[in-house]
Design a protein around this motif. Structure first.
Motif, PDB file in Angstrom:
ATOM      1  N   ILE A 130      -7.028  61.612-110.627  1.00 36.01           N
ATOM      2  CA  ILE A 130      -8.458  61.626-110.876  1.00 36.01           C
ATOM      3  C   ILE A 130      -9.072  60.263-110.553  1.00 36.01           C
ATOM      4  CG2 ILE A 130     -10.217  61.848-112.682  1.00 36.01           C
ATOM      5  CD1 ILE A 130      -8.415  63.914-114.022  1.00 36.01           C
ATOM      6  N   TYR A 131      -9.946  60.227-109.587  1.00 33.23           N
ATOM      7  CA  TYR A 131     -10.715  59.058-109.160  1.00 33.23           C
ATOM      8  C   TYR A 131      -9.875  57.996-108.485  1.00 33.23           C
ATOM      9  CZ  TYR A 131     -13.863  55.003-109.382  1.00 33.23           C
ATOM     10  OH  TYR A 131     -14.618  53.912-109.074  1.00 33.23           O
ATOM     11  N   ASN A 184     -14.157  62.896-107.433  1.00 40.30           N
ATOM     12  CA  ASN A 184     -13.548  61.557-107.423  1.00 40.30           C
ATOM     13  C   ASN A 184     -14.573  60.458-107.721  1.00 40.30           C
ATOM     14  OD1 ASN A 184     -10.677  61.724-106.962  1.00 40.30           O
ATOM     15  ND2 ASN A 184     -11.147  62.555-104.918  1.00 40.30           N
ATOM     16  N   SER A 211     -15.350  67.814-109.943  1.00 35.16           N
ATOM     17  CA  SER A 211     -13.897  67.766-110.145  1.00 35.16           C
ATOM     18  C   SER A 211     -13.358  66.354-109.957  1.00 35.16           C
ATOM     19  CB  SER A 211     -13.188  68.734-109.185  1.00 35.16           C
ATOM     20  OG  SER A 211     -13.414  68.360-107.842  1.00 35.16           O
ATOM     21  N   LYS A 212     -12.225  66.108-110.594  1.00 38.60           N
ATOM     22  CA  LYS A 212     -11.480  64.848-110.447  1.00 38.60           C
ATOM     23  C   LYS A 212     -12.370  63.635-110.736  1.00 38.60           C
ATOM     24  CE  LYS A 212      -8.469  64.555-107.109  1.00 38.60           C
ATOM     25  NZ  LYS A 212      -7.849  64.572-105.758  1.00 38.60           N
ATOM     26  N   ASN A 260     -10.701  69.339-113.959  1.00 39.49           N
ATOM     27  CA  ASN A 260      -9.918  68.103-113.856  1.00 39.49           C
ATOM     28  C   ASN A 260     -10.790  66.883-114.138  1.00 39.49           C
ATOM     29  OD1 ASN A 260      -7.608  69.628-113.023  1.00 39.49           O
ATOM     30  ND2 ASN A 260      -8.472  69.711-110.964  1.00 39.49           N
TER      31      ASN A 260
END
Length: 524
Positions: free
Chosen positions: A22-23, A320, A346-347, A378
């Motif tokens: 994540i990111y 992200n 997401s993420k 997520n």
């Protein structure tokens, strides 16, 4: 090594790693162009600036022994025009507006306007189709503090046929006179704005944040305003100190915003980071936002626009990103008279915001106001006081505290009644929740259609560290502290694989929920 080249301009590229993190990644990745290392980063989305136009390159991404390669070709460029060649001084004292506008206006199609090192003090300039901007490292576009130097965009102008309306200015969902933004594009297309420089609205140096709700000449400007535009990319830049909303795409489509850093002081009023309004096919990747209001606020206007110029916002992708310090991480509304649909987040990391996922609407937004098909997957939320709120009694606008908006009794459904459809949250981790985990309150006459929560693991702050707060901005709603789920006026709610630790309750509170499905919901 799996990665995707998500954007190529005349002189830059953006890459996104295809991973489950994540990111940012746990490991640093190295990026090589034709065998020469250009960047090392742990971020999932990166941009490399300073390539040559119309040239074939080989990109290599390496993390230890794991490598991947892809070829790409930069876009063609007709000419590179240095603003200093047109008389811009970039000394931070001289006003460079006319010189910069002259470069943009005279640049041929597929040309690039180049800002080298320097501080360019300027009033708003208007961008042009097929002309790119390259704001290089150590270059800053700095807004003039004096509002007298800012052109006014009329809210609505009647055409010569006395029937057609042309909308230029906008303020909080209504077609109202507003000052032009530092970078303004109207009905323009095919523009790439990239670099490692700064776009600074310079609001602290002026009076933009003083008596902020008073209209003086016109309403406050954004820093970047894209109206009726197509195929626009912003990449790599830092954007800060905005007089109001920072980046405001409006009635535009096919927009990309990659690797931006959006920063406004925590006490700066109404300084949302990113506000797509009545837009379609918008992608925000790899961006960090820390502001004085909502980090991201997705909108589609108020009732007048919903009736006479209705355009639904749809096809929004946010991935992200790191959203820090703000009223909401990702907000939908409250100006949503044309509706919002197909949003995918997401993420992302939500950190230190008042609310995480935040939906706001109210009676009076109208029957076109349908918020539907929202998916959040997520996501990690750290020290987010209220991770999710849905409020159909939001007390905005002059009549916001009226009985019509705030009454919790049944009202007849009519052309002024908004709707909220399906919202899904999947694979969510929450640490440091405070007032409530999920607080959702639908209208009695128009319940929320569906809320799906799957694989949610949440931990509350200890009671001694919690602050009782009202989760949703409506009248006569109580403060909460450590409440897990408050669900009211919902047709269907599904909670599956949910773990809650440290809450003040031991089960969801459901009022007027027609169907509540719980499966593996655990309180510790």
């Amino acid at each position: 090594m799996e990665f995707t080249i998500v954007a190529v301009t005349v002189r830059s590229i953006t890459i996104e790693l295809d991973n489950s993190e994540i990111y940012q990644s746990q490991a640093v990745h190295d990026y090589y162009i034709d065998g020469r290392m250009r960047l090392s980063s742990d971020r999932n989305v990166v941009s490399i600036i300073g390539l040559l136009p119309d040239r074939e390159y080989e990109l290599t991404v390496a993390c230890g022994a794991d490598t991947g390669k892809k070829s790409f070709r930069t876009k063609k460029e007709s000419v590179l025009l240095n603003v200093k060649k047109f008389g811009a001084l970039g000394d931070g004292k001289s006003i460079d507006t006319d010189q910069i506008q002259a470069v943009i206006s005279s640049c041929p199609a597929d040309g690039t306007v180049y800002f080298p090192k320097g501080t360019y003090l300027m009033a708003p300039v208007f961008l042009k189709s097929h002309v790119n901007l390259w704001i290089d490292n150590e270059a800053t576009l700095l807004g003039i503090p004096d509002r007298k130097e800012y052109p006014i965009l009329p809210g609505m102008v009647l055409g010569t046929d006395e029937k057609t309306e042309y909308n230029f200015g906008t303020w909080e969902g209504n077609p109202l006179d507003s000052f032009a933004s530092l970078l303004t594009a109207i009905n323009a297309e095919d523009i790439d704005i990239f670099g490692e420089g700064v776009i600074d609205g310079n609001a602290p140096a002026g009076d933009w944040w003083v008596n902020q709700w008073e209209k003086r000449g016109a309403w406050r400007p954004n820093t970047i305003f894209l109206s009726g535009c197509k195929n626009v990319l912003l990449q790599g830049l830092r954007i800060q100190n905005s007089p109001s909303w920072t980046i405001h795409p409006y009635y535009s489509e096919n927009l990309k915003f990659f690797n931006l850093d959006i920063q406004n002081p925590p006490d700066s009023p109404n300084t949302d980071g990113f506000n797509p309004e009545s837009c379609q096919d918008v992608t925000l990747l790899g961006t960090r936002i820390s502001v004085g209001d909502d980090c991201i606020a997705i909108k589609s206007g108020k009732y007048y626009m919903g009736v006479f110029h209705c355009r639904r916002t749809k096809g929004i992708v946010i991935r992200n990103c790191k959203l820090e310090r703000g009223h909401g991480s990702v907000t939908i509304g409250s100006e949503v008279a044309c509706g919002v649909e197909n949003v995918r987040v997401s993420k992302c990391i939500f950190e230190g915001t008042d609310r995480g996922v935040r939906l706001k609407t109210r009676r009076g937004r109208g029957e076109q106001s349908y918020i539907n098909d929202l998916e959040f997957e997520n996501i990690t939320m750290d020290r987010v006081h209220m991770p999710m709120t849905i409020n159909m009694f939001y007390f905005c606008d002059p009549d916001g505290h009226s009985d019509y908006v705030q009454s919790q009794d049944y009202h007849p459904v009519d052309e002024m009644t908004p709707r909220v459809g399906h919202i899904a949250l999947r694979n969510i981790t929450v640490t440091g929740a405070d007032a409530s985990l999920i607080c959702a309150y639908g209208l009695p006459e128009m319940p929320i259609e569906s809320i799906e929560v799957t694989n949610l693991h949440a931990t509350f702050l200890p009671p001694t560290q919690r602050t009782p707060q009202v989760p949703i901005m409506m009248d006569n709603f109580p403060q909460m502290s450590g409440q897990s789920f408050y669900l009211r006026n919902i047709l269907k709610a599904r909670l599956e694989d949910v773990t809650v630790e440290g809450s003040s309750d031991t089960s969801p509170e459901a009022i007027g929920v027609k169907e509540l499905i719980t499966n593996q919901v655990t309180y510790n």
